[in-house]
Design a protein around this motif. Structure first.
Motif, PDB file in Angstrom:
ATOM      1  N   GLN A 217       9.098   6.028  18.072  1.00 48.52           N
ATOM      2  CA  GLN A 217       9.160   5.015  17.022  1.00 48.52           C
ATOM      3  C   GLN A 217      10.523   4.976  16.351  1.00 48.52           C
ATOM      4  OE1 GLN A 217       6.709   2.621  16.090  1.00 48.52           O
ATOM      5  NE2 GLN A 217       6.142   3.309  18.137  1.00 48.52           N
ATOM      6  N   ARG A 218      11.093   6.144  16.125  1.00 51.60           N
ATOM      7  CA  ARG A 218      12.429   6.184  15.511  1.00 51.60           C
ATOM      8  C   ARG A 218      13.472   5.528  16.420  1.00 51.60           C
ATOM      9  NH1 ARG A 218      14.022  11.901  12.971  1.00 51.60           N
ATOM     10  NH2 ARG A 218      13.264  12.750  14.939  1.00 51.60           N
ATOM     11  N   LYS A 223      16.950   0.968  17.671  1.00 48.83           N
ATOM     12  CA  LYS A 223      17.376  -0.140  18.542  1.00 48.83           C
ATOM     13  C   LYS A 223      17.413  -1.455  17.756  1.00 48.83           C
ATOM     14  CE  LYS A 223      15.290  -0.127  22.640  1.00 48.83           C
ATOM     15  NZ  LYS A 223      14.191   0.120  23.612  1.00 48.83           N
ATOM     16  N   GLU A 224      16.406  -1.661  16.904  1.00 53.47           N
ATOM     17  CA  GLU A 224      16.384  -2.868  16.076  1.00 53.47           C
ATOM     18  C   GLU A 224      17.609  -2.920  15.162  1.00 53.47           C
ATOM     19  OE1 GLU A 224      12.768  -3.068  13.883  1.00 53.47           O
ATOM     20  OE2 GLU A 224      11.481  -2.820  15.658  1.00 53.47           O
ATOM     21  N   LYS A 225      17.906  -1.775  14.538  1.00 51.65           N
ATOM     22  CA  LYS A 225      19.021  -1.710  13.600  1.00 51.65           C
ATOM     23  C   LYS A 225      20.361  -1.901  14.321  1.00 51.65           C
ATOM     24  CE  LYS A 225      16.843   1.231  10.074  1.00 51.65           C
ATOM     25  NZ  LYS A 225      17.192   0.419   8.889  1.00 51.65           N
ATOM     26  N   ILE A 226      20.482  -1.286  15.492  1.00 55.33           N
ATOM     27  CA  ILE A 226      21.731  -1.412  16.265  1.00 55.33           C
ATOM     28  C   ILE A 226      21.961  -2.861  16.671  1.00 55.33           C
ATOM     29  CG2 ILE A 226      22.830  -0.797  18.467  1.00 55.33           C
ATOM     30  CD1 ILE A 226      21.530   1.984  18.171  1.00 55.33           C
ATOM     31  N   ARG A 227      20.872  -3.553  17.035  1.00 53.69           N
ATOM     32  CA  ARG A 227      20.996  -4.953  17.477  1.00 53.69           C
ATOM     33  C   ARG A 227      21.301  -5.904  16.328  1.00 53.69           C
ATOM     34  NH1 ARG A 227      16.188  -4.015  20.449  1.00 53.69           N
ATOM     35  NH2 ARG A 227      15.065  -5.154  18.836  1.00 53.69           N
ATOM     36  N   LYS A 253      19.819   8.433  24.569  1.00 53.32           N
ATOM     37  CA  LYS A 253      20.144   8.278  25.994  1.00 53.32           C
ATOM     38  C   LYS A 253      19.023   8.809  26.873  1.00 53.32           C
ATOM     39  CE  LYS A 253      23.719   8.964  29.459  1.00 53.32           C
ATOM     40  NZ  LYS A 253      25.081   9.462  29.760  1.00 53.32           N
ATOM     41  N   LYS A 254      18.364   9.876  26.423  1.00 49.99           N
ATOM     42  CA  LYS A 254      17.265  10.449  27.193  1.00 49.99           C
ATOM     43  C   LYS A 254      16.115   9.453  27.341  1.00 49.99           C
ATOM     44  CE  LYS A 254      14.275  14.529  27.407  1.00 49.99           C
ATOM     45  NZ  LYS A 254      13.889  15.802  26.740  1.00 49.99           N
ATOM     46  N   ILE A 255      15.884   8.670  26.284  1.00 46.94           N
ATOM     47  CA  ILE A 255      14.770   7.712  26.290  1.00 46.94           C
ATOM     48  C   ILE A 255      15.168   6.379  26.909  1.00 46.94           C
ATOM     49  CG2 ILE A 255      13.229   6.364  24.806  1.00 46.94           C
ATOM     50  CD1 ILE A 255      13.138   8.778  22.918  1.00 46.94           C
ATOM     51  N   THR A 256      16.359   5.894  26.578  1.00 41.46           N
ATOM     52  CA  THR A 256      16.769   4.551  27.031  1.00 41.46           C
ATOM     53  C   THR A 256      17.673   4.562  28.259  1.00 41.46           C
ATOM     54  OG1 THR A 256      18.752   4.494  25.645  1.00 41.46           O
ATOM     55  CG2 THR A 256      16.672   3.774  24.626  1.00 41.46           C
ATOM     56  N   GLU A 257      18.222   5.734  28.585  1.00 38.98           N
ATOM     57  CA  GLU A 257      19.148   5.929  29.713  1.00 38.98           C
ATOM     58  C   GLU A 257      20.528   5.315  29.490  1.00 38.98           C
ATOM     59  OE1 GLU A 257      17.137   4.605  33.238  1.00 38.98           O
ATOM     60  OE2 GLU A 257      15.809   6.314  33.277  1.00 38.98           O
ATOM     61  N   ILE A 258      20.813   4.891  28.267  1.00 39.76           N
ATOM     62  CA  ILE A 258      22.166   4.459  27.905  1.00 39.76           C
ATOM     63  C   ILE A 258      22.497   5.018  26.529  1.00 39.76           C
ATOM     64  CG2 ILE A 258      22.163   2.321  29.283  1.00 39.76           C
ATOM     65  CD1 ILE A 258      21.498   0.789  26.734  1.00 39.76           C
ATOM     66  N   THR A 259      23.779   5.052  26.179  1.00 36.93           N
ATOM     67  CA  THR A 259      24.182   5.561  24.889  1.00 36.93           C
ATOM     68  C   THR A 259      23.993   4.492  23.812  1.00 36.93           C
ATOM     69  OG1 THR A 259      26.471   4.809  25.080  1.00 36.93           O
ATOM     70  CG2 THR A 259      25.935   6.975  26.025  1.00 36.93           C
ATOM     71  N   PRO A 260      23.926   4.894  22.525  1.00 37.88           N
ATOM     72  CA  PRO A 260      23.846   3.900  21.450  1.00 37.88           C
ATOM     73  C   PRO A 260      25.017   2.929  21.467  1.00 37.88           C
ATOM     74  CG  PRO A 260      23.341   6.080  20.617  1.00 37.88           C
ATOM     75  CD  PRO A 260      23.818   6.275  22.016  1.00 37.88           C
TER      76      PRO A 260
END
Length: 264
Positions: A217-218, A223-227, A253-260
């Motif tokens: 959830q975090r 992701k919402e905040k970054i976008r 990165k572990k969850i999305t496979e890319i960096t913030p």
């Protein structure tokens, strides 16, 4: 006082077990009860009435006030697929008891009969092994029937999951994670569940437990905040209660496979 029929094991079909039970609880024994008389006590789970009225199965851990009572030492030296601690229903609340159908009750009763029958045989090198296997089968079938009960109560469980997800989102949005973690015991209390039942419910409904759900959830909120926001990464990390930007980047990165940075 009645004596144990076998070291680490006691079975009582009577209602007058008051003399030995307190001693057994204090000595670390687990208790399993299969009864007709307690169905009226467990008639509700939240807003849902009990699923079957043919019998009620209840498990108790040691040191609780409460058929079959056994000590974990009974299993010492035996190769088990599970430890006693993994039979989480032993920590469920009374209102979360298992309501069994007639067929399920007969199956559970048959294993108790197997144990009772074995107790009457002379002691030999196989007796201990056979008794522990009967108890394990009884515990495994209870777990099996509990999973059936979770499935039967799917609609009610979905409501609980929605309440839980709302609680998690509210806790995160209010910035409380910067002050203290959201622990599973608190969530269970808010949903009026035992912590053991709450964790099993999450795993069956969501496929993961509380701590994993908090992380997911975090990351979704991050992701919402970054976008959509102009906040710096360090500010987002602080608001979501991560200990450092480095740790957040690792989890992200572990969850999305890319960096913030790549995501932004």
């Amino acid at each position: 006082m009645n004596e144990l029929q076998f070291p680490g094991l006691y079975i009582d079909d009577s209602a007058n077990s008051h003399e030995i039970l307190p001693y057994l609880y204090r000595s670390g024994y687990y208790c399993l009860i299969l009864t007709d008389s307690l169905a009226e006590v467990c008639t509700k789970y939240g807003r849902l009435h009990y699923d079957y009225c043919d019998g009620t199965f209840i498990g108790y851990r040691p040191d609780t006030v409460c058929m079959e009572i056994f000590h974990p030492d009974l299993f010492k030296g035996r190769i088990l697929e599970k430890t006693i601690e993994e039979y989480t229903f032993l920590s469920y609340a009374l209102k979360e008891a298992l309501h069994v159908s007639l067929k399920e009750k007969q199956i559970l009763s048959s294993y108790v009969d197997d144990i009772r029958r074995e107790l009457h045989y002379d002691t030999d090198s196989y007796k201990h092994t056979i008794l522990t296997r009967h108890i394990i089968r009884l515990l495994d079938y209870a777990t099996h029937f509990y999973e059936r009960q979770f499935i039967v109560r799917e609609l009610n469980n979905e409501r609980l999951i929605r309440q839980y997800e709302k609680l998690v989102r509210q806790y995160i949005d209010e910035g409380k994670l910067t002050q203290e973690p959201l622990i599973s015991a608190y969530c269970a209390e808010q949903l009026h569940l035992s912590e053991a039942y709450f964790n099993d419910l999450l795993e069956l409904q969501l496929g993961h437990k509380h701590n994993c759900h908090i992380q997911l959830q975090r990351i979704e909120i991050a992701k919402e905040k970054i976008r959509s926001s102009g906040e710096s990464l360090s500010q987002i990390v602080y608001e979501l209660g991560f200990p450092s930007v480095q740790y957040f980047s690792f989890i992200f990165k572990k969850i999305t496979e890319i960096t913030p940075k790549e995501y932004r």
